[in-house]
Design a protein around this motif. Structure first.
Motif, PDB file in Angstrom:
ATOM      1  N   LEU A 205       0.830  -1.205   0.000  1.00 38.68           N
ATOM      2  CA  LEU A 205       0.000   0.000   0.000  1.00 38.68           C
ATOM      3  C   LEU A 205       0.864   1.255   0.000  1.00 38.68           C
ATOM      4  O   LEU A 205       0.545   2.238  -0.655  1.00 38.68           O
ATOM      5  CB  LEU A 205      -0.919   0.021   1.226  1.00 38.68           C
ATOM      6  N   GLN A 208       2.241   1.801  -3.471  1.00 43.11           N
ATOM      7  CA  GLN A 208       1.214   2.197  -4.429  1.00 43.11           C
ATOM      8  C   GLN A 208       0.687   3.604  -4.195  1.00 43.11           C
ATOM      9  O   GLN A 208       0.132   4.218  -5.097  1.00 43.11           O
ATOM     10  CB  GLN A 208       0.057   1.194  -4.396  1.00 43.11           C
ATOM     11  N   SER A 209       0.819   4.096  -2.968  1.00 42.76           N
ATOM     12  CA  SER A 209       0.346   5.468  -2.750  1.00 42.76           C
ATOM     13  C   SER A 209       1.418   6.488  -3.122  1.00 42.76           C
ATOM     14  O   SER A 209       1.108   7.650  -3.354  1.00 42.76           O
ATOM     15  CB  SER A 209      -0.108   5.670  -1.309  1.00 42.76           C
ATOM     16  N   THR A 211       3.331   6.312  -5.880  1.00 44.37           N
ATOM     17  CA  THR A 211       3.387   6.526  -7.329  1.00 44.37           C
ATOM     18  C   THR A 211       2.450   7.638  -7.782  1.00 44.37           C
ATOM     19  O   THR A 211       2.667   8.244  -8.829  1.00 44.37           O
ATOM     20  CB  THR A 211       3.050   5.232  -8.091  1.00 44.37           C
ATOM     21  N   TYR A 212       1.415   7.894  -6.997  1.00 42.24           N
ATOM     22  CA  TYR A 212       0.514   8.992  -7.344  1.00 42.24           C
ATOM     23  C   TYR A 212       1.279  10.287  -7.573  1.00 42.24           C
ATOM     24  O   TYR A 212       0.932  11.093  -8.431  1.00 42.24           O
ATOM     25  CB  TYR A 212      -0.510   9.199  -6.223  1.00 42.24           C
ATOM     26  N   TYR A 213       2.316  10.473  -6.761  1.00 47.73           N
ATOM     27  CA  TYR A 213       3.020  11.754  -6.768  1.00 47.73           C
ATOM     28  C   TYR A 213       4.186  11.797  -7.744  1.00 47.73           C
ATOM     29  O   TYR A 213       4.829  12.823  -7.904  1.00 47.73           O
ATOM     30  CB  TYR A 213       3.537  12.068  -5.362  1.00 47.73           C
ATOM     31  N   GLY A 216       4.844  11.177 -14.749  1.00 45.14           N
ATOM     32  CA  GLY A 216       4.109  10.251 -15.616  1.00 45.14           C
ATOM     33  C   GLY A 216       4.666   8.855 -15.762  1.00 45.14           C
ATOM     34  O   GLY A 216       4.370   7.963 -14.978  1.00 45.14           O
TER      35      GLY A 216
ATOM     36  N   ARG B   8      -0.018  12.958 -15.052  1.00 43.41           N
ATOM     37  CA  ARG B   8      -1.220  12.144 -14.972  1.00 43.41           C
ATOM     38  C   ARG B   8      -2.432  12.876 -14.414  1.00 43.41           C
ATOM     39  O   ARG B   8      -3.551  12.573 -14.741  1.00 43.41           O
ATOM     40  CB  ARG B   8      -0.954  10.911 -14.106  1.00 43.41           C
ATOM     41  N   HIS B   9      -2.175  13.803 -13.502  1.00 41.28           N
ATOM     42  CA  HIS B   9      -3.314  14.477 -12.872  1.00 41.28           C
ATOM     43  C   HIS B   9      -3.010  15.948 -12.679  1.00 41.28           C
ATOM     44  O   HIS B   9      -3.172  16.519 -11.608  1.00 41.28           O
ATOM     45  CB  HIS B   9      -3.685  13.826 -11.541  1.00 41.28           C
ATOM     46  N   ARG B  12      -5.294  19.114 -11.207  1.00 36.07           N
ATOM     47  CA  ARG B  12      -6.361  18.677 -10.317  1.00 36.07           C
ATOM     48  C   ARG B  12      -6.272  19.453  -9.013  1.00 36.07           C
ATOM     49  O   ARG B  12      -5.197  19.703  -8.488  1.00 36.07           O
ATOM     50  CB  ARG B  12      -6.207  17.179 -10.046  1.00 36.07           C
ATOM     51  N   VAL B  15      -5.582  17.223  -3.620  1.00 37.46           N
ATOM     52  CA  VAL B  15      -6.238  16.084  -2.989  1.00 37.46           C
ATOM     53  C   VAL B  15      -5.520  15.797  -1.674  1.00 37.46           C
ATOM     54  O   VAL B  15      -4.299  15.711  -1.648  1.00 37.46           O
ATOM     55  CB  VAL B  15      -6.163  14.844  -3.908  1.00 37.46           C
ATOM     56  N   PRO B  16      -6.254  15.692  -0.574  1.00 40.15           N
ATOM     57  CA  PRO B  16      -5.597  15.400   0.707  1.00 40.15           C
ATOM     58  C   PRO B  16      -4.784  14.111   0.626  1.00 40.15           C
ATOM     59  O   PRO B  16      -5.204  13.147  -0.021  1.00 40.15           O
ATOM     60  CB  PRO B  16      -6.770  15.236   1.682  1.00 40.15           C
ATOM     61  N   GLU B  17      -3.652  14.110   1.309  1.00 40.60           N
ATOM     62  CA  GLU B  17      -2.794  12.928   1.295  1.00 40.60           C
ATOM     63  C   GLU B  17      -3.492  11.699   1.857  1.00 40.60           C
ATOM     64  O   GLU B  17      -3.268  10.589   1.377  1.00 40.60           O
ATOM     65  CB  GLU B  17      -1.517  13.197   2.111  1.00 40.60           C
ATOM     66  N   VAL B  20      -5.361  10.005  -0.910  1.00 39.20           N
ATOM     67  CA  VAL B  20      -4.480   9.241  -1.808  1.00 39.20           C
ATOM     68  C   VAL B  20      -4.034   7.948  -1.142  1.00 39.20           C
ATOM     69  O   VAL B  20      -3.981   6.889  -1.771  1.00 39.20           O
ATOM     70  CB  VAL B  20      -3.254  10.085  -2.211  1.00 39.20           C
ATOM     71  N   ALA B  21      -3.771   8.017   0.141  1.00 43.67           N
ATOM     72  CA  ALA B  21      -3.292   6.828   0.854  1.00 43.67           C
ATOM     73  C   ALA B  21      -4.353   5.734   0.906  1.00 43.67           C
ATOM     74  O   ALA B  21      -4.030   4.564   1.079  1.00 43.67           O
ATOM     75  CB  ALA B  21      -2.851   7.201   2.268  1.00 43.67           C
ATOM     76  N   PHE B  64     -11.830  12.877  -7.690  1.00 41.64           N
ATOM     77  CA  PHE B  64     -11.233  12.505  -8.973  1.00 41.64           C
ATOM     78  C   PHE B  64     -12.235  12.428 -10.116  1.00 41.64           C
ATOM     79  O   PHE B  64     -11.853  12.318 -11.267  1.00 41.64           O
ATOM     80  CB  PHE B  64     -10.526  11.152  -8.825  1.00 41.64           C
ATOM     81  N   ILE B  86      -5.173   6.654 -12.080  1.00 42.55           N
ATOM     82  CA  ILE B  86      -4.915   7.811 -11.222  1.00 42.55           C
ATOM     83  C   ILE B  86      -3.667   7.602 -10.383  1.00 42.55           C
ATOM     84  O   ILE B  86      -2.831   8.496 -10.228  1.00 42.55           O
ATOM     85  CB  ILE B  86      -6.139   8.074 -10.316  1.00 42.55           C
ATOM     86  N   LEU B  87      -3.510   6.406  -9.865  1.00 40.62           N
ATOM     87  CA  LEU B  87      -2.350   6.105  -9.019  1.00 40.62           C
ATOM     88  C   LEU B  87      -1.079   5.844  -9.831  1.00 40.62           C
ATOM     89  O   LEU B  87       0.012   5.750  -9.263  1.00 40.62           O
ATOM     90  CB  LEU B  87      -2.641   4.890  -8.138  1.00 40.62           C
TER      91      LEU B  87
END
Lengths: 220, 220
Positions: A205, A208-209, A211-213, A216, B8-9, B12, B15-17, B20-21, B64, B86-87
């Motif tokens: 987890l 995976q969280s 990679t959002y940041y 691309g 990717r985003h 936008r 978005v609170p962390e 995303v978590a 999102f 998104i991730l």
DNA sequence: GGATGTGAAGTATTTCACAGCC
DNA sequence: GGCTGTGAAATACTTCACATCC
């Protein structure tokens, strides 16, 4: 209904969970400071080491008492001692590992995984091929001995490292036996009874969280 | 100053962390639902599985877009796909492991530690006795090859499993090489440059914060 | 002078509750 | 009828700022 008062801190006004979660970090830094023979530390110095604001540290500590001296700071040894007592780290906690596969073995063998106050006293596995093995000085026990051994050894904490599809069932059994706290390594959020504490260790987890940041494509 | 917009985003709203978590957990449940051929799922059903309120799930997703259908719920496949995008989980992320001691070896060998989209492509260690070993199909590289290999393999994520007193230095070097995300297993809160993401895996802190809530003596 | 302890102010996050749609 | 999407309300958490004390 909140089960937040134990003999150690009975009647204390409710302390936010996030605050409790930070206390062990304070304990850790204070332990290191004591090893380095530091006598006094300020909230500012603690905050630098931990990446939090001094105000947060003072506020956190204020839930439990007044430990500092104005103009000076906190006595390292004294604050460390008080925090360990608040967290119950001066008691002895007996811990069972359930699931002695690859991961369970690693946990049992890892020297110093268990800090002061925690003692691994039993290991269990459902696989007959594993039962009876000696792992890090413990004989792996079958699951049907769970109740008996948990009682006898006064085990209140379990580390669960079984396959994901077994996890909820194993945790249900542990709770029936009276286990009060669970450290779960399976990638799932198990349901627990009110009053039972659970923490999930889930590196996937975390990956995976992040990679959002990231930018691309991974490939650029 | 926040580095929160990637290709990717882009653009936008922030978005609170915490939101995303939580997304990777949604991804995980949706993957399982898809395996079971579920076509539709409601926020209520998702919430039951994850131990969160339906309102929170709807609110999280609303940052999102609008993925659901009133009166029906969310299309499992569609929502899963969108969340993975998104991730960034549809991209390929190359990962290095730094520190190939007991723990690093376990991480490298653990089958399926790395889920879809993550690929362990290099391993490093500072100990000459370890360099050159084959661990899970990778030859352990010396630390002075770090820069070269991180560039060549386009590594943007590192898993750090070195001794605590080496950790900050190793992470500093990784950041110099351009690594953007770090999963740290040492019991410390390392400092990172703005824009670099870090997550700490620290089971001992979890154990120590649970004892607060347990009854007095471990031995009763 | 320097640092704590803490109400008050400011943010962040969660939950409510209901209009809108299928 | 059932469930989403979302402003508004409620709650939780963090930071400020300053009186207080060493």
């Amino acid at each position: 209904m909140t089960s937040g008062s134990s003999p150690r801190h009975q009647g204390r006004a409710d302390v936010p969970e996030v605050v409790v979660a930070r206390l062990p970090q304070y304990v850790r830094i204070l332990s290191r400071l004591r090893e380095n023979n530091a006598e006094v530390v300020s909230s500012h110095q603690l905050g630098e080491r931990l990446q939090v604001t001094p105000a947060q540290i003072r506020k956190d500590l204020s839930y439990f008492g007044r430990f500092g001296k104005q103009g000076r700071g906190y006595d390292v040894v004294h604050l460390l001692d008080r925090l360990k007592e608040i967290l119950g780290l001066n008691d002895q906690w007996n811990v069972a590992v359930v699931g002695v596969g690859r991961l369970g073995k690693a946990i049992l063998s890892y020297p110093g995984f268990t800090p002061d106050g925690f003692r691994l006293v039993a290991a269990f596995d459902g696989d007959p091929a594993v039962v009876g093995q000696d792992v890090a000085g413990l004989i792996v026990q079958p699951m049907d001995k769970l109740d008996e051994i948990v009682q006898r050894e006064a085990i209140s904490i379990a580390i669960v490292a079984v396959p994901v599809d077994r996890t909820q069932h194993v945790i249900d059994r542990l709770m029936q036996c009276g286990v009060q706290a669970i450290l779960n390594y399976a990638p799932i959020a198990p349901q627990v009874l009110p009053g039972v504490r659970i923490r999930n260790i889930d590196p996937v987890l975390s990956l995976q969280s992040m990679t959002y940041y990231l930018g691309g494509e991974g490939e650029i």
